[in-house]
Design a protein around this motif. Structure first.
Motif, PDB file in Angstrom:
ATOM      1  N   HIS A  10      35.586  53.331  35.958  1.00 19.24           N
ATOM      2  CA  HIS A  10      36.103  52.446  34.919  1.00 19.24           C
ATOM      3  C   HIS A  10      37.203  51.578  35.530  1.00 19.24           C
ATOM      4  CE1 HIS A  10      34.103  54.259  31.323  1.00 19.24           C
ATOM      5  NE2 HIS A  10      33.954  55.249  32.189  1.00 19.24           N
ATOM      6  N   PHE A  11      36.828  50.343  35.844  1.00 19.67           N
ATOM      7  CA  PHE A  11      37.759  49.384  36.397  1.00 19.67           C
ATOM      8  C   PHE A  11      38.164  48.391  35.305  1.00 19.67           C
ATOM      9  CE2 PHE A  11      35.388  50.140  40.579  1.00 19.67           C
ATOM     10  CZ  PHE A  11      36.350  51.052  41.024  1.00 19.67           C
ATOM     11  N   PRO A  12      39.143  47.534  35.589  1.00 19.43           N
ATOM     12  CA  PRO A  12      39.501  46.506  34.604  1.00 19.43           C
ATOM     13  C   PRO A  12      38.328  45.612  34.209  1.00 19.43           C
ATOM     14  CG  PRO A  12      41.230  46.681  36.252  1.00 19.43           C
ATOM     15  CD  PRO A  12      40.097  47.558  36.723  1.00 19.43           C
ATOM     16  N   CYS A  13      37.313  45.493  35.092  1.00 19.75           N
ATOM     17  CA  CYS A  13      36.158  44.651  34.799  1.00 19.75           C
ATOM     18  C   CYS A  13      35.173  45.351  33.871  1.00 19.75           C
ATOM     19  CB  CYS A  13      35.447  44.274  36.094  1.00 19.75           C
ATOM     20  SG  CYS A  13      34.894  45.695  37.064  1.00 19.75           S
ATOM     21  N   GLY A  14      35.233  46.678  33.783  1.00 17.96           N
ATOM     22  CA  GLY A  14      34.300  47.424  32.953  1.00 17.96           C
ATOM     23  C   GLY A  14      33.751  48.639  33.692  1.00 17.96           C
ATOM     24  N   GLU A  15      32.683  49.222  33.155  1.00 17.38           N
ATOM     25  CA  GLU A  15      32.094  50.430  33.727  1.00 17.38           C
ATOM     26  C   GLU A  15      31.031  50.078  34.763  1.00 17.38           C
ATOM     27  OE1 GLU A  15      30.241  54.675  32.067  1.00 17.38           O
ATOM     28  OE2 GLU A  15      30.493  52.964  30.713  1.00 17.38           O
ATOM     29  N   CYS A  16      31.086  50.734  35.907  1.00 25.71           N
ATOM     30  CA  CYS A  16      30.153  50.429  36.995  1.00 25.71           C
ATOM     31  C   CYS A  16      29.974  51.678  37.852  1.00 25.71           C
ATOM     32  CB  CYS A  16      30.669  49.271  37.852  1.00 25.71           C
ATOM     33  SG  CYS A  16      32.394  49.463  38.355  1.00 25.71           S
ATOM     34  N   THR A  17      28.932  51.677  38.680  1.00 24.37           N
ATOM     35  CA  THR A  17      28.704  52.832  39.548  1.00 24.37           C
ATOM     36  C   THR A  17      27.683  52.484  40.624  1.00 24.37           C
ATOM     37  OG1 THR A  17      28.267  55.220  39.542  1.00 24.37           O
ATOM     38  CG2 THR A  17      26.762  53.850  38.281  1.00 24.37           C
ATOM     39  N   VAL A  18      27.511  53.387  41.579  1.00 28.28           N
ATOM     40  CA  VAL A  18      26.454  53.282  42.574  1.00 28.28           C
ATOM     41  C   VAL A  18      25.133  53.615  41.884  1.00 28.28           C
ATOM     42  CG1 VAL A  18      25.653  54.028  44.835  1.00 28.28           C
ATOM     43  CG2 VAL A  18      28.098  54.100  44.305  1.00 28.28           C
ATOM     44  N   THR A  19      24.122  52.782  42.081  1.00 26.80           N
ATOM     45  CA  THR A  19      22.852  52.938  41.370  1.00 26.80           C
ATOM     46  C   THR A  19      21.680  53.071  42.343  1.00 26.80           C
ATOM     47  OG1 THR A  19      22.351  50.570  41.273  1.00 26.80           O
ATOM     48  CG2 THR A  19      23.769  51.478  39.523  1.00 26.80           C
ATOM     49  N   LEU A  20      20.499  53.276  41.772  1.00 27.76           N
ATOM     50  CA  LEU A  20      19.283  53.312  42.581  1.00 27.76           C
ATOM     51  C   LEU A  20      19.057  51.987  43.304  1.00 27.76           C
ATOM     52  CD1 LEU A  20      16.884  55.200  40.138  1.00 27.76           C
ATOM     53  CD2 LEU A  20      17.864  56.097  42.261  1.00 27.76           C
ATOM     54  N   GLU A  21      19.493  50.900  42.702  1.00 26.33           N
ATOM     55  CA  GLU A  21      19.400  49.603  43.372  1.00 26.33           C
ATOM     56  C   GLU A  21      20.200  49.610  44.669  1.00 26.33           C
ATOM     57  OE1 GLU A  21      20.365  44.868  42.531  1.00 26.33           O
ATOM     58  OE2 GLU A  21      21.521  46.422  41.504  1.00 26.33           O
ATOM     59  N   ASP A  22      21.398  50.146  44.632  1.00 31.89           N
ATOM     60  CA  ASP A  22      22.249  50.179  45.826  1.00 31.89           C
ATOM     61  C   ASP A  22      21.628  51.020  46.930  1.00 31.89           C
ATOM     62  OD1 ASP A  22      24.608  48.680  44.741  1.00 31.89           O
ATOM     63  OD2 ASP A  22      24.614  50.341  43.330  1.00 31.89           O
ATOM     64  N   PHE A  74      37.612  41.873  47.989  1.00 32.99           N
ATOM     65  CA  PHE A  74      39.059  41.704  48.169  1.00 32.99           C
ATOM     66  C   PHE A  74      39.696  42.965  48.761  1.00 32.99           C
ATOM     67  CE2 PHE A  74      38.119  42.871  43.758  1.00 32.99           C
ATOM     68  CZ  PHE A  74      38.826  44.055  43.623  1.00 32.99           C
ATOM     69  N   LEU A  75      38.941  44.055  48.847  1.00 37.11           N
ATOM     70  CA  LEU A  75      39.463  45.283  49.445  1.00 37.11           C
ATOM     71  C   LEU A  75      39.365  45.272  50.965  1.00 37.11           C
ATOM     72  CD1 LEU A  75      38.015  48.023  47.056  1.00 37.11           C
ATOM     73  CD2 LEU A  75      40.352  47.154  47.126  1.00 37.11           C
ATOM     74  N   ALA A  76      38.639  44.315  51.536  1.00 37.22           N
ATOM     75  CA  ALA A  76      38.403  44.341  52.977  1.00 37.22           C
ATOM     76  C   ALA A  76      38.578  42.963  53.582  1.00 37.22           C
ATOM     77  CB  ALA A  76      36.993  44.848  53.260  1.00 37.22           C
ATOM     78  N   ARG A  77      38.749  42.954  54.884  1.00 36.16           N
ATOM     79  CA  ARG A  77      38.767  41.696  55.626  1.00 36.16           C
ATOM     80  C   ARG A  77      37.318  41.368  55.980  1.00 36.16           C
ATOM     81  NH1 ARG A  77      42.624  43.540  60.388  1.00 36.16           N
ATOM     82  NH2 ARG A  77      41.129  45.248  60.244  1.00 36.16           N
ATOM     83  N   VAL A  78      36.755  40.374  55.347  1.00 29.59           N
ATOM     84  CA  VAL A  78      35.323  40.109  55.504  1.00 29.59           C
ATOM     85  C   VAL A  78      35.025  38.818  56.246  1.00 29.59           C
ATOM     86  CG1 VAL A  78      34.743  41.383  53.419  1.00 29.59           C
ATOM     87  CG2 VAL A  78      35.240  38.939  53.262  1.00 29.59           C
ATOM     88  N   ILE A  97      42.890  46.611  43.007  1.00 27.94           N
ATOM     89  CA  ILE A  97      41.857  46.729  41.982  1.00 27.94           C
ATOM     90  C   ILE A  97      42.382  46.277  40.633  1.00 27.94           C
ATOM     91  CG2 ILE A  97      40.464  48.387  40.683  1.00 27.94           C
ATOM     92  CD1 ILE A  97      40.122  49.950  43.305  1.00 27.94           C
ATOM     93  N   GLU A  98      43.607  46.676  40.296  1.00 30.91           N
ATOM     94  CA  GLU A  98      44.202  46.265  39.019  1.00 30.91           C
ATOM     95  C   GLU A  98      44.375  44.755  38.950  1.00 30.91           C
ATOM     96  OE1 GLU A  98      44.995  47.893  36.291  1.00 30.91           O
ATOM     97  OE2 GLU A  98      44.219  49.792  37.062  1.00 30.91           O
ATOM     98  N   GLN A  99      44.721  44.141  40.070  1.00 29.95           N
ATOM     99  CA  GLN A  99      45.016  42.711  40.071  1.00 29.95           C
ATOM    100  C   GLN A  99      43.766  41.838  40.163  1.00 29.95           C
ATOM    101  OE1 GLN A  99      47.733  42.339  43.390  1.00 29.95           O
ATOM    102  NE2 GLN A  99      49.539  42.602  42.095  1.00 29.95           N
ATOM    103  N   HIS A 100      42.728  42.318  40.874  1.00 29.62           N
ATOM    104  CA  HIS A 100      41.612  41.436  41.191  1.00 29.62           C
ATOM    105  C   HIS A 100      40.259  41.849  40.616  1.00 29.62           C
ATOM    106  CE1 HIS A 100      44.318  39.423  43.965  1.00 29.62           C
ATOM    107  NE2 HIS A 100      44.540  40.559  44.601  1.00 29.62           N
ATOM    108  N   ALA A 101      40.106  43.099  40.198  1.00 29.27           N
ATOM    109  CA  ALA A 101      38.779  43.568  39.803  1.00 29.27           C
ATOM    110  C   ALA A 101      38.248  42.875  38.554  1.00 29.27           C
ATOM    111  CB  ALA A 101      38.793  45.082  39.590  1.00 29.27           C
ATOM    112  N   GLU A 104      38.327  39.732  37.567  1.00 28.55           N
ATOM    113  CA  GLU A 104      37.618  38.492  37.875  1.00 28.55           C
ATOM    114  C   GLU A 104      36.911  38.542  39.223  1.00 28.55           C
ATOM    115  OE1 GLU A 104      37.282  36.203  35.698  1.00 28.55           O
ATOM    116  OE2 GLU A 104      38.677  37.103  34.253  1.00 28.55           O
ATOM    117  N   GLY A 105      37.334  39.458  40.100  1.00 34.55           N
ATOM    118  CA  GLY A 105      36.798  39.482  41.460  1.00 34.55           C
ATOM    119  C   GLY A 105      35.674  40.463  41.699  1.00 34.55           C
ATOM    120  N   PHE A 106      35.308  41.258  40.677  1.00 32.97           N
ATOM    121  CA  PHE A 106      34.211  42.204  40.842  1.00 32.97           C
ATOM    122  C   PHE A 106      32.887  41.450  40.805  1.00 32.97           C
ATOM    123  CE2 PHE A 106      31.083  45.362  39.600  1.00 32.97           C
ATOM    124  CZ  PHE A 106      31.468  46.474  40.329  1.00 32.97           C
ATOM    125  N   ILE A 107      32.035  41.685  41.805  1.00 31.69           N
ATOM    126  CA  ILE A 107      30.749  40.986  41.894  1.00 31.69           C
ATOM    127  C   ILE A 107      29.673  41.887  41.312  1.00 31.69           C
ATOM    128  CG2 ILE A 107      29.075  39.897  43.428  1.00 31.69           C
ATOM    129  CD1 ILE A 107      31.336  39.404  45.400  1.00 31.69           C
TER     130      ILE A 107
END
Length: 343
Positions: A61-73, A222-226, A258-262, A264-267
């Motif tokens: 549960h992030f500021p963007c909403g509920e998400c998880t690792v899925t079968l797609e991943d 935003f968690l990594a240098r990409v 995560i609090e600051q960027h998730a 709007e920054g969650f893809i």
């Protein structure tokens, strides 16, 4: 959130606002660090593990909403099959050495007549000892050893062990049949179980942590240098060619990001970007129709519930208010020792 967390267990969320209680999860990953011999690569692909070779209630549960690792991943990142027969079978053997001789050509000698696991060190020696003049039977044995090492050390590792369960080996007897198992859902079931265990204080974590980390970095770059890191396949390779996470960061810093960027920054649909679709092979998308289903996922004694309906935004759908998550009761605490509520 309160109704999603059982009141009779200790949970790390109790310490969310206590900076002194932050911890870094330590997991066991034993990457082989050697490429599979080209002589037996064909058998790895035939068994459905070709895409994963180079990579070395479970929602967030992030500021963007509920998400998880899925079968797609699992399918898109690792290329493992996610549809087919459940990964299950015989879990104990009266003569484990005979099973090893039949499928690996030899057996480890550790003084235990009724061993249930194969040591990573023995498997590595087996793989590295392959000769250029190896017969087809020897190539098949080495391919099984490589897959067993990959299963136990990277895809479904135990947080407290240095071996892989022997019970997986008979599933690799016939490589064409091995591909018919849903290895991807077994990997996800194991990761879900380990995420549950890790909610308890002072518990290390197992499961496919390479997938978990790669999922987080693709969804929250935003968690990594990409910058300048190429997109490769399998997708976790992007973070292995050059370390993506800054070593100087600690848990409070990641929480702050995560609090600051998730929000709007969650893809949500990270795999729709052209730079990723260009490197993902078509076989990873074959079973896309089951990515958002609701179903139990199984890895021998591990039975977890997959709730695709709770994270529909990850599949490009509108997210309604989901139903309460399914509870598996005592089945959720089963171990290979046949006991419940034991790690």
């Amino acid at each position: 959130m309160a109704r999603l967390i059982r009141s009779d267990i200790r949970h790390i969320s109790d310490a969310t606002n206590n900076a002194d209680s932050f911890r870094v999860l330590r997991g066991r990953v034993s990457v082989l660090k050697i490429a599979p011999d080209a002589q037996f690569m064909l058998y790895l692909e035939l068994a459905g593990f070709g895409g994963a070779v180079a990579s070395g209630d479970h929602t967030f549960h992030f500021p963007c909403g509920e998400c998880t690792v899925t079968l797609e991943d699992v399918a898109v990142q690792l290329g493992l099959p996610i549809d087919g027969s459940p990964v299950m079978g015989v879990s104990s053997f009266t003569d484990p050495a005979a099973v090893c001789y039949q499928l690996l050509g030899e057996s480890q000698d550790d003084g235990d007549k009724y061993f249930s696991g194969i040591k990573f060190t023995w498997l590595k020696a087996k793989i590295c000892g392959l000769l250029a003049t190896a017969t087809e039977g020897e190539l098949m044995c080495s391919a099984r050893a490589y897959i067993m090492h990959m299963i136990g050390a990277v895809l479904m590792p135990d947080a407290n062990d240095d071996s892989v369960y022997l019970s997986y080996l008979p599933l690799l007897a016939d490589f064409s049949t091995a591909r018919s198992y849903s290895w991807g859902s077994a990997v996800l079931a194991t990761l879900y179980r380990e995420l549950c265990r890790a909610t308890e204080p002072q518990v290390n974590i197992g499961g496919c942590l390479i997938l978990l980390q790669s999922w987080a970095l693709y969804r929250m770059p935003f968690l990594a240098r990409v910058s300048h890191q190429p997109y490769l396949y399998p997708l976790p390779l992007r973070w292995m060619t050059r370390l993506g996470i800054e070593k100087s960061s600690d848990v409070p810093i990641y929480c702050l990001r995560i609090e600051q960027h998730a929000r709007e920054g969650f893809i949500w649909m990270t795999y729709r970007r052209p730079e990723i679709t260009n490197v993902v092979p078509s076989f990873a998308l074959i079973d896309s129709h089951i990515w958002y289903t609701n179903t139990p996922i199984i890895n021998f004694n591990v039975v977890e519930w997959y709730h695709g309906d709770r994270v529909l935004r990850q599949f490009g759908c509108i997210q309604p208010i989901p139903d309460p998550p399914n509870q598996l009761g005592d089945d959720h605490g089963l171990t290979k020792r046949g006991k419940v509520q034991l790690d």
